[in-house]
Design a protein around this motif. Sequence first.
Motif, PDB file in Angstrom:
ATOM      1  N   VAL A  45       0.860  -1.189   0.000  1.00 53.45           N
ATOM      2  CA  VAL A  45       0.000   0.000   0.000  1.00 53.45           C
ATOM      3  C   VAL A  45       0.887   1.227   0.000  1.00 53.45           C
ATOM      4  N   GLU A  46       0.630   2.130  -0.935  1.00 50.97           N
ATOM      5  CA  GLU A  46       1.409   3.362  -1.043  1.00 50.97           C
ATOM      6  C   GLU A  46       0.476   4.506  -1.363  1.00 50.97           C
ATOM      7  N   ASN A  47       0.539   5.570  -0.555  1.00 43.44           N
ATOM      8  CA  ASN A  47      -0.349   6.730  -0.730  1.00 43.44           C
ATOM      9  C   ASN A  47      -1.810   6.298  -0.796  1.00 43.44           C
ATOM     10  N   ASP A  48      -2.178   5.397   0.115  1.00 39.76           N
ATOM     11  CA  ASP A  48      -3.558   4.891   0.211  1.00 39.76           C
ATOM     12  C   ASP A  48      -4.009   4.160  -1.048  1.00 39.76           C
ATOM     13  N   GLN A  49      -3.070   3.630  -1.801  1.00 40.79           N
ATOM     14  CA  GLN A  49      -3.398   2.864  -2.994  1.00 40.79           C
ATOM     15  C   GLN A  49      -2.800   1.465  -2.868  1.00 40.79           C
ATOM     16  N   VAL A  50      -3.595   0.444  -3.193  1.00 41.76           N
ATOM     17  CA  VAL A  50      -3.076  -0.914  -3.252  1.00 41.76           C
ATOM     18  C   VAL A  50      -2.262  -1.046  -4.530  1.00 41.76           C
ATOM     19  N   MET A  51      -1.007  -1.446  -4.381  1.00 41.82           N
ATOM     20  CA  MET A  51      -0.077  -1.504  -5.499  1.00 41.82           C
ATOM     21  C   MET A  51       0.524  -2.897  -5.610  1.00 41.82           C
ATOM     22  N   GLY A  52       1.227  -3.136  -6.721  1.00 45.54           N
ATOM     23  CA  GLY A  52       1.976  -4.365  -6.876  1.00 45.54           C
ATOM     24  C   GLY A  52       1.531  -5.200  -8.056  1.00 45.54           C
ATOM     25  N   THR A  53       2.342  -6.176  -8.393  1.00 42.75           N
ATOM     26  CA  THR A  53       2.062  -6.996  -9.570  1.00 42.75           C
ATOM     27  C   THR A  53       0.800  -7.829  -9.405  1.00 42.75           C
ATOM     28  N   MET A  54       0.500  -8.291  -8.196  1.00 42.38           N
ATOM     29  CA  MET A  54      -0.695  -9.113  -7.996  1.00 42.38           C
ATOM     30  C   MET A  54      -1.981  -8.307  -8.154  1.00 42.38           C
ATOM     31  N   PRO A  55      -2.162  -7.180  -7.453  1.00 42.98           N
ATOM     32  CA  PRO A  55      -3.374  -6.384  -7.694  1.00 42.98           C
ATOM     33  C   PRO A  55      -3.448  -5.827  -9.110  1.00 42.98           C
ATOM     34  N   GLU A  56      -2.307  -5.495  -9.717  1.00 43.71           N
ATOM     35  CA  GLU A  56      -2.332  -5.013 -11.094  1.00 43.71           C
ATOM     36  C   GLU A  56      -2.867  -6.082 -12.043  1.00 43.71           C
ATOM     37  N   GLN A  57      -2.448  -7.320 -11.828  1.00 44.79           N
ATOM     38  CA  GLN A  57      -2.916  -8.424 -12.666  1.00 44.79           C
ATOM     39  C   GLN A  57      -4.424  -8.608 -12.515  1.00 44.79           C
TER      40      GLN A  57
END
Length: 239
Positions: free
Chosen positions: A51-63
């Motif tokens: 989580v960065e700047n209240d956003q879920v990030m990363g390759t798994m959530p992006e996929q």
Amino acid sequence: MKKSVLRIGLFCGLFTYVSFGVFAEGQSNSNEIRLATLGAGVGNFAPVLYVENDQVMGTMPEQIRCAFAALGIVTRFISAPIGRHVWAVENDQADGYFPASPYEDDTSPEQTSIVLLESEIAIFSLKPVDVYSRPAPLVAAVRLAMGPEKFIERHQLPVVKTSSFNQAIELLIKKRADAVIANDKGFELAAKNGNYQFDWHKQPLESVKLRLFLSPGYVQKHPDIFNRLNPELEQCRTE
């Protein structure tokens, strides 16, 4: 990066993030899905999940976001403490959660996606540890991490439970625990991102495949969801 790169313009407009505390009520719309996942307090698993700047990030959530966007479905992520992501689904606060493992109760192949990440349950220590010895070593584990908890219960190990990977690592470093039992991807990424510079002794125990889980109610309303979603998840997979 494959098809997901081509879809950035589409799914960036289809993404909404809310914390678990904020999103406490309400139903998802027909073109929206609510997915619970691990919050920042559990650990920083960049680049896979964070989580960065209240956003879920990363390759798994992006996929996942990329795949649902291809179906015209808005993805709303709900950040939750470990264990609460399962609770959110059970109490109709979310339509599904990730990462899901075979260790969670009441999951079935009809409710889970293709494999998003292959991992292992492993023992991490500063020197070799035999969990089968008697007296057994004291282990640390993240509370409600189902794979490690079931292994600990099966072998009746004395345990100190924590709320985050960093807390478990600190117990090990301070020699308040003999070992940590955890998902190896989670432990290794949390240790790296927390700047823990140690030569860990790792003993793999069991392989585990992490997937996306959707609730029985959601699957019942959308019986063809995985037939449509799984090919998109494969296309949205990053290298």
